[in-house]
Write a protein that holds these residues in place. Structure first.
Motif, short mmCIF file in Angstrom:
data_model
loop_
_atom_site.label_atom_id
_atom_site.label_comp_id
_atom_site.label_asym_id
_atom_site.label_seq_id
_atom_site.Cartn_x
_atom_site.Cartn_y
_atom_site.Cartn_z
N VAL A 114 0.84 -1.20 0.00
CA VAL A 114 0.00 0.00 0.00
C VAL A 114 0.87 1.25 0.00
CG1 VAL A 114 -1.68 1.33 1.32
CG2 VAL A 114 -1.95 -1.15 1.10
N VAL A 152 0.91 4.22 -2.82
CA VAL A 152 0.71 5.63 -2.50
C VAL A 152 1.95 6.45 -2.87
CG1 VAL A 152 0.33 7.26 -0.61
CG2 VAL A 152 -0.94 5.11 -0.67
N ALA A 157 -1.23 -4.16 -5.65
CA ALA A 157 -1.58 -3.28 -4.54
C ALA A 157 -2.07 -1.93 -5.03
CB ALA A 157 -0.37 -3.08 -3.63
N ARG A 158 -1.45 -1.42 -6.09
CA ARG A 158 -1.92 -0.16 -6.66
C ARG A 158 -3.37 -0.29 -7.10
NH1 ARG A 158 -3.23 1.46 -11.57
NH2 ARG A 158 -2.99 3.65 -12.16
N THR A 195 -5.58 -0.59 -3.97
CA THR A 195 -5.64 0.68 -3.26
C THR A 195 -6.50 1.69 -4.01
OG1 THR A 195 -3.44 0.31 -2.35
CG2 THR A 195 -4.26 2.56 -2.32
#
Length: 752
Positions: free
Chosen positions: A122, A126, A313-314, A317
């Motif tokens: 994560v 970000v 994860a991108r 997220t």
């Protein structure tokens, strides 16, 4: 892209690898940052110095490379879901080894490794978003690096992309984007990629007329198979199978494709279909609705998406971020009392996130893989705008912003195509547009099924209504059905309203009287945007007006006079198809003599093409006994028979004005054009299909009849095929015949 495209990287550019090095360093830094933050907040893991964290990040990167070959093998055996499981397991394994074996790191709790991996991923997502790396380049970053390396190896001398590459065709469908909406997006600076193409003269933007029913199933049946006439609506009562058919249900999509496919669709001869409703007879099929029960394609095509900690994860997220954004935007409409509007809560919030981020990124990654592998024709459907515009409105800010994201996807795919073994020409089109307006229920105070039942003078009338909230569930249900296929389960996984409303559990192609042998209902009602249809299933055939009036006097006149309804099309025994409005009748076929219009023409307000569209629609198979169009205002607002403030399916407004953005050197053939309100354009998806076929054939991407016959004879005799495609295509041993990129499955490999 043509060879003289000014935005195509010039020879020698690919020999410079600073971008590769920079991306690798950025990945190392973000991984180290993510691990550092995770180690700091997770109990059970500790690090004695920053150098140990940096070393762990390097170990994760190396481990990812080392495990790729065995993961490819597992993905080939296990398919897409196998790739997901193997990719996640590999991430955990690499992180566990790095945290337990490297000096300066200490782990006391095995579960802490998983926590570290999640938090680190994560933070990486970000961090790269803050850096500005939020576009789709990083979804396909690994594909881009492999494409660049492959291009350098294929180049002559200086490592540049070969000047002589065989052509290819990439067709990108921007679902639901009307031509006027795209023009607004260009003016607002939300579509710089497409705007640049037009300004530089490499592409020309045109319109084509999406005939009623202006729905994705009908348009894709035409675009991919040249068989738009096989579909009368998004949902219909099918007398052959004795139930409602919903085209975005995987089983029903398969049923429809069996009816319309002749084996020579747009994507025959080695093409690839990605995230489409029908296959187009593609050799390579990924996330195709009609083929969901066979799986979603080779697992290796999904491996790099599932196995990369940052990419997955991108996507996850940003999927959550998209849900939060939807909640905020929906509340903003309510607070500001924006009208017209519909509720934007419940499962739609989740579906928007999954469809518009996770599945879009997955589709982008798969398309990039197909470009690198050199599929001759690739067709992909991107649904982001359509999903949001249904609930927010076609020109509302959030809908227009969705076009900005799609434009970035186009830019990414062009970058991949620049290093592909083929010189891809990019065609961008839509399947229809959308029209704004309050829903029919908001105008009339009750849904269409209740209006019909009321005019049938029987509150106890047995009625069945197709769900009006199921369209957005389609992509997710296709994905879920494909996972069941991996386990050998032939049943489709159907969530949402369509799962509750299905009336039987049969496969969908065996005729029957109704659900589980039950008697068919008195009436069935379905809405597709502002196009409604009414069937009387117990009749066993389509009724004419005279029979309808005898059984239910005043039904047609009552419907035509209902606020929010513009006209009702019904067949008559005396004079053929008639469009009945509140103040008059238009005789669409003019059989039996008499004037063409009695009273006020109800068709005129829908435009000059409307009468032709209604004549065609009124004679399609499975069409309703009664065909209902909502009213349309002078500014093009309509009233959907579904819970949608932006809709399509019938006539009125911008829903029929679809986009066709094509390379300037691929001209439209005049014999495929017709006059629509003073402009020359293709009318109907079948005409666009024919144009795409002509372009593909002219580029040498389709086998000619002579070549097919020769190949069939050779195959029957057990002899090797001649190789390549029609004249102008890649010859055996040419750039596109060198085989797939190392480690990829052979062309045509599919999931079982």
């Amino acid at each position: 892209m043509s060879p003289d495209d000014p935005h195509r990287p010039q020879p020698g550019w690919w020999s410079v690898t600073l971008s590769d090095v920079g991306d690798a360093l950025l990945g190392l830094v973000t991984t180290a940052l993510g691990l550092g933050v995770a180690i700091a907040v997770v109990d059970g893991v500790s690090a004695s110095n920053p150098g140990s964290v940096l070393l762990a990040a390097l170990a994760v990167a190396v481990g990812d490379l080392v495990l790729r070959p065995p993961l490819r093998l597992l993905a080939r055996v296990g398919g897409a879901m196998g790739a997901l499981v193997a990719g996640l397991a590999a991430q955990v394994l690499v992180a566990w080894l790095a945290l337990t074996l490297l000096p300066g790191l200490h782990v006391t709790n095995p579960w802490a490794v998983v926590q570290v991996l999640v938090i680190a991923a994560v933070v990486m997502a970000v961090g790269r978003w803050v850096w500005g790396a939020s576009d789709s380049d990083y979804v396909v970053g690994d594909v881009l690096r492999r494409a660049r390396a492959h291009a350098r190896r294929a180049g002559e001398g200086g490592g540049a992309v070969p000047d002589e590459r065989p052509p290819g065709l990439l067709v990108v469908q921007l679902d639901g984007v009307a031509a006027p909406v795209l023009a607004q997006a260009v003016d607002a600076g939300l579509a710089p990629t497409m705007a640049r193409w037009v300004a530089d003269g490499t592409h020309v933007v045109r319109e084509w007329w999406a005939q009623a029913p202006s729905t994705t199933p009908a348009s894709q049946a035409g675009l991919l198979h040249g068989a738009a006439d096989a579909i009368c609506s998004f949902r219909w009562w099918d007398r052959e199978v004795g139930r409602l058919v919903v085209t975005n249900h995987p089983e029903d999509a398969a049923l429809v494709e069996r009816r319309l496919s002749d084996g020579r669709g747009l994507l025959a001869d080695g093409g690839a279909a990605v995230a489409t409703m029908f296959s187009g007879d593609a050799e390579r099929q990924h996330l195709v609705m009609s083929q969901a029960r066979r799986g979603i394609g080779p697992g290796t095509s999904y491996l790099r998406f599932f196995a990369s900690p940052f990419v997955l994860a991108r996507a996850v997220t940003l999927t959550v971020g998209e849900m939060v954004k939807e909640l905020y935007q929906g509340r903003r409409q309510r607070v500001r009392d924006v009208r017209p509007r519909v509720p934007r809560r419940g499962w739609y919030v989740v579906l928007r996130g999954v469809t518009n981020v996770l599945l879009r990124d997955l589709a982008t990654s798969v398309v990039a893989e197909q470009l690198v592998r050199g599929a001759p024709v690739v067709f992909v459907d991107l649904v982001d705008y359509d999903e949001i515009a249904h609930h927010a409105g076609p020109t509302r800010p959030e809908s227009m912003r969705a076009l900005e994201g799609l434009d970035r996807v186009l830019d990414t795919l062009v970058r991949v195509a620049a290093a592909a073994p083929r010189d891809y020409r990019v065609v961008v089109l839509s399947d229809h547009g959308q029209s704004l307006g309050a829903t029919f229920e908001q105008v009339a105070g009750r849904p269409l099924v209740d209006v019909v039942r009321g005019h049938m003078a029987g509150p106890g009338v047995d009625a069945v209504q197709a769900s009006t909230d199921d369209e957005e569930w389609g992509p997710l249900n296709a994905f879920l059905s494909s996972t069941a296929a991996r386990r050998g389960d032939e049943r489709s996984r159907v969530l949402g309203p369509q799962g509750r409303d299905r009336r039987d559990g049969r496969d969908g192609d065996a005729p029957g009287p109704g659900a589980d042998g039950a008697v068919s209902p008195d009436v069935a009602v379905a809405g597709s945007g502002n196009l409604g249809m009414v069937w009387f299933p117990r009749a066993g055939r389509r009724l004419v007006l005279e029979e309808v009036e005898e059984r239910w006097p005043g039904l047609v006149r009552g419907l035509a006079g209902t606020p929010g309804i513009g006209l009702v099309v019904v067949d008559t025994a005396a004079r053929g198809l008639a469009a009945v409005g509140p103040g008059g009748v238009a005789w669409l076929e003019r059989t039996g003599g008499g004037p063409a219009i009695d009273g006020v023409d109800p068709v005129a307000r829908y435009g000059g093409q409307a009468a032709d569209d209604l004549r065609r629609l009124g004679r399609l198979d499975h069409v309703g006994d009664l065909v209902v169009l909502s009213d349309v205002s002078a500014d093009g607002h309509v009233h959907a028979f579904e819970g949608q403030v932006g809709s399509h399916g019938g006539l009125g407004g911008a829903q029929n004005r679809a986009v066709l953005l094509h390379p300037a050197d691929l001209a439209l053939d005049d014999d495929l054009l017709a006059d629509v309100e003073g402009r020359r354009m293709p009318v109907g998806a079948d005409r666009v299909h024919e144009q795409l076929l002509r372009w593909a054939t002219g580029l040498g991407l389709r086998r000619t009849a002579t070549r097919r016959a020769a190949d069939d004879e050779a195959e029957a005799a057990g002899e090797p095929l001649a190789g390549g495609l029609a004249a102008g295509g890649p010859a055996a041993g040419g750039p596109a015949a060198r085989g797939p990129v190392a480690g990829e499955p052979a062309a045509g490999e599919r999931a079982p």
